[in-house]
Every structure is written in structure tokens, then in C-alpha cells.
Design an enzyme around this catalytic site. Structure first.
Site, PDB file in Angstrom:
ATOM      1  N   SER A  45       0.808  -1.223   0.000  1.00 25.07           N
ATOM      2  CA  SER A  45       0.000   0.000   0.000  1.00 25.07           C
ATOM      3  C   SER A  45       0.840   1.272   0.000  1.00 25.07           C
ATOM      4  O   SER A  45       0.334   2.347  -0.335  1.00 25.07           O
ATOM      5  CB  SER A  45      -0.935   0.017   1.221  1.00 25.07           C
ATOM      6  OG  SER A  45      -0.195  -0.067   2.425  1.00 25.07           O
ATOM      7  N   ASP A 367      -3.411   8.218   7.999  1.00 24.85           N
ATOM      8  CA  ASP A 367      -4.477   7.399   8.575  1.00 24.85           C
ATOM      9  C   ASP A 367      -4.000   6.451   9.672  1.00 24.85           C
ATOM     10  O   ASP A 367      -4.701   5.504  10.012  1.00 24.85           O
ATOM     11  CB  ASP A 367      -5.182   6.603   7.473  1.00 24.85           C
ATOM     12  CG  ASP A 367      -4.247   5.644   6.734  1.00 24.85           C
ATOM     13  OD1 ASP A 367      -3.071   5.511   7.153  1.00 24.85           O
ATOM     14  OD2 ASP A 367      -4.677   5.038   5.735  1.00 24.85           O
ATOM     15  N   HIS A 370      -0.430   4.920   6.904  1.00 27.63           N
ATOM     16  CA  HIS A 370       0.157   5.495   5.699  1.00 27.63           C
ATOM     17  C   HIS A 370       0.501   6.967   5.891  1.00 27.63           C
ATOM     18  O   HIS A 370      -0.141   7.654   6.691  1.00 27.63           O
ATOM     19  CB  HIS A 370      -0.802   5.316   4.517  1.00 27.63           C
ATOM     20  CG  HIS A 370      -1.255   3.909   4.337  1.00 27.63           C
ATOM     21  ND1 HIS A 370      -2.491   3.461   4.802  1.00 27.63           N
ATOM     22  CD2 HIS A 370      -0.645   2.837   3.786  1.00 27.63           C
ATOM     23  CE1 HIS A 370      -2.608   2.174   4.528  1.00 27.63           C
ATOM     24  NE2 HIS A 370      -1.494   1.770   3.917  1.00 27.63           N
TER      25      HIS A 370
END
Length: 402
Positions: A45, A367, A370
Site C-alpha cells: 500500500s 491514517d 500510511h
């Protein structure tokens, strides 16, 4: 005697000037920047530009709002490090291999998928937030991409030949399609970027004791280098490899800590044991990359110390224009609850929405897991110039042997 001394002095000066002029004339100009035609990215991610959104569930609002103005398949409020790398090299942002709508692969493709690991996980991948697209799957996808692209490109060239001899009318639509295909000759000249390993470390932290985590690292590294070897055998030559970041500094880890025992946190407030595993992973990865260099003389393998870049930002946040490095911009996390960014949840009996903070440009963590676009930009600016690279070479010169 005096005249002889003056003559000798003048002679020496003239000789030195002559030598300097001669050397100046032969001075070698600095090598020009590399002209990378494409980037192929593999990872999780931290560099996914739309895979999970295309394959399973779309990234919700307010992801993407700081730059794209809407969710853009990225786990951030804006651009990722891979986006800034592409910008720096004068290339467009990478389309995800799994995204079939509006994609353009002329300048590369992104095989990174949120939740991906190096080793396939023997657990419920969706329940634990992991992806079925482990690194070996990503390299298989690259092989399929390479094979299919070559076939389509060959077919397109046949149409061009037919046009020249008046047998076939090569439509504008076909021309437009060809412009979106990677050129087969670019595959060996492209930059291959890796940004993966954090989820392997995290999976070990969830399931294993510290000693078993350390014991698992060599197999993870072995799988990593096997995929690098596989890509090399298929023509890849230039590798830009990020190590894994300080996972013990992620706010989702630190906000869960209450009354820690002495030594549980390091001097900067990060979970020490989690960072220790990341450090061990990085050490073994670097050792294997050095070994690969001696075995693959045609390859250029650059190890990038992402850990140090990120840890440097976290430990010096306020001096770099950021606020508390452990604050979370989007979502709510604490002891006994997690309300993820863009979702609704219950905190102490009240329903709350994981919305964005007022100024994402002042936070490091978007978040809890990240990084924000502002932090990604800061990190990218530090790594692309070679300051954290081994050998110490900038990404724009990565095609050149150190």
C-alpha cells in the site's frame, strides 16, 4: 644569478599554466541523467496507485482530497513516494496493472497492491487486511504483462506494414491503442522499483514471538531476492530497492500503548521491538543485495534506506514543519477501538466518522498506517538525490555504474 632565478620561476609558472590548460581541455563532463523510458513498481500500500480499488473495494473519501480532489486509489490524501519519483524522472504517474479502465502503460506499470507481502501468508488474508497478490504473484503478472504486450505490439507493427503496402487501413483508433502499450525494447532499459516488506514484518509481530520473528527473516529475504533474480532473468537490469520503514513508529502501534514497561518504547516514543525486527530485516536485505551485485555484474542494484529517511522525519518532525509525529489526520484509533479513515464506527458508545483533520500538510501520518502527501514529498526529496542510497547515487543517475 638573479636573472637565472627569475627565468626559472617564469618557466615553472608557464609550465603549470600549460598543464592546467591541457587538463581543462581534457576534463570529462558529468554524465547526463538517465533517460528512463518506463518504471515498473512492485510493492504494497505504500506504493499502490489503484490495484486494490480496481480489484476489490474502492478507496473511500477523504482519501486523495489534498491533491487529486477525490479518491485516486492511493492510501494517502494525495501523492505517494512513487508518484514523486515518476515526476522527478519526467514520467507520468503509473497506472495499476489491475486497473483496466483508462490505463496507459507506455511508460510502465504498477504491480503494487495494498496489503501485499513478500511471502504468501497462511492466514485469512482479507480478515487480516492482507492481499492475495504477494510479490511472486506480482512478478508473474509482470511476465504476463511483458508477454502480452510483445504480442500486441507485434500485431500492431504488422498492421503498419500492411498499411504501407496498401492492404490494410490502419485506423486512428488502432494508433491510439498502440501509443498506450509499453514498447518491448523499453523493458530492459526501465527502472524497477521495490517497496515491500512492511506487511511481512507486521504479520510476524501479530503471530510470533520476537525470537521466532527473527528466525523468519532469512526466508522472507530469500523470497525477495528470488523475485529480483527472476526479473533479472527476464531482462530487468536496473533495480531501485527500498527497505522497510520503522513500523514501530506507526501511530496505530503507538496509540495502543498504555503504561509501557521501561524499554518498551525507544527514546523517541516508537515501539522498540517492532523497529528492531524492521532493522534486522533491512540488514539482511542489504547483505543479500551486496551479494547479488557480485553475482549479477550486468545488473545495477541500488539499496535505499527508507527506514532512516522516515525515522529522521519522525524524530525531527517539528523542525521540518510538522506537528506531533504520532498524531493521525484521518480516522480515530485508541485503546480498544479503531475507526478507519472514511468509515463510521463506535467510540465510547457514540458513532463517529473517520474524517480528515483540518490541515493534512502538517501531519506525518495520514491514517495511522500510511503517510500524508506532505510527508511523502519530504521523504521522496531525501531519497531521490542519493543521500540514503547504497551506492550513493541519485535516482536520475541510477542507470550508471557507481
Amino acid at each position: 644569478m638573479y636573472n637565472i632565478a627569475i627565468f626559472a620561476f617564469v618557466t615553472i609558472v608557464l609550465l603549470l599554466v600549460s598543464l592546467a590548460s591541457s587538463t581543462e581541455g581534457r576534463r570529462i563532463s558529468p554524465a547526463p541523467p538517465c533517460d528512463f523510458p518506463a518504471i515498473y513498481n512492485f510493492g504494497d500500500s505504500n506504493s499502490d496507485t489503484g490495484a486494490i480499488s480496481a480489484a476489490f473495494w474502492p478507496t473511500p473519501s477523504p482519501y486523495g482530497t489534498s491533491y487529486f480532489g477525490k479518491p485516486a486509489g492511493r492510501n494517502s490524501d494525495g501523492r505517494l513516494v512513487i508518484d514523486f519519483i515518476a515526476e522527478h524522472l519526467g514520467l507520468p504517474y503509473l497506472s495499476s496493472y489491475l486497473d483496466s479502465i483508462g490505463t496507459n502503460f507506455r511508460h510502465g506499470a504498477n504491480f503494487a497492491t495494498a496489503g501485499s507481502t513478500i511471502i504468501r501468508q497462511n492466514e485469512s488474508i482479507f480478515e487480516n487486511g492482507l492481499s492475495p497478490f504477494s510479490l511472486d504473484i506480482q512478478t508473474v503478472q509482470h511476465y504476463q504483462f511483458k508477454t502480452r504486450t510483445s504480442e500486441l505490439y507485434h500485431q500492431g507493427n504488422l498492421h503498419v506494414i500492411s498499411l504501407k503496402i496498401g492492404i490494410h487501413i490502419f485506423s486512428a483508433k488502432k494508433k491510439s491503442f498502440m501509443k498506450k502499450l509499453s514498447r518491448p525494447q523499453d523493458l530492459s532499459k526501465a527502472l524497477y522499483v521495490f517497496y515491500i516488506g512492511q506487511n511481512d514484518v507486521a504479520a510476524g509481530i501479530r503471530k510470533l514471538s520476537f525470537e521466532l520473528q527473527k528466525a523468519a527473516v532469512p526466508e522472507i529475504i530469500s523470497q525477495f531476492t528470488t523475485q529480483i533474480q527472476t526479473l533479472y532473468q527476464r531482462g530487468a537490469r536496473i533495480f531501485w530497492i527500498h527497505n522497510t520503514g520503522p513500523i514501530g513508529c506507526l501511530p496505530v502501534a503507538t496509540v495502543k500503548v498504555q503504561d509501557p514497561l521501561p524499554g518498551y518504547l525507544d527514546e523517541n516514543g516508537c515501539v522498540k521491538s517492532q523497529n528492531d525486527i524492521a532493522i534486522e530485516f533491512n540488514k539482511q536485505l542489504k547483505d543479500e543485495i551486496v551479494k547479488l551485485r557480485s553475482e549479477r555484474s550486468e545488473a545495477i542494484l541500488i539499496y535505499v534506506d527508507m527506514y532512516s529517511a522516515k525515522y529522521g522525519l519522525i524524530t525531527n518532525a517539528k523542525n521540518q514543519g510538522f506537528e506531533d509525529p504520532f498524531s493521525i489526520c484521518c480516522g480515530h484509533h485508541g485503546i480498544g477501538y479503531d475507526v478507519w479513515c472514511g468509515n463510521k464506527g463506535n467510540v465510547n458508545g457514540s458513532e463517529v466518522f473517520g474524517g480528515s483533520c483540518g490541515n493534512p500538510s502538517k501531519v506525518i501520518s495520514w491514517d495511522g498506517v500510511h503517510y500524508s502527501e506532505a510527508a511523502n514529498r519530504w521523504i521522496a526529496n531525501r531519497i531521490i538525490n542519493g543521500s540514503f542510497s547504497d551506492p550513493p547515487i541519485s535516482i536520475s543517475k541510477a542507470c550508471q555504474k557507481a
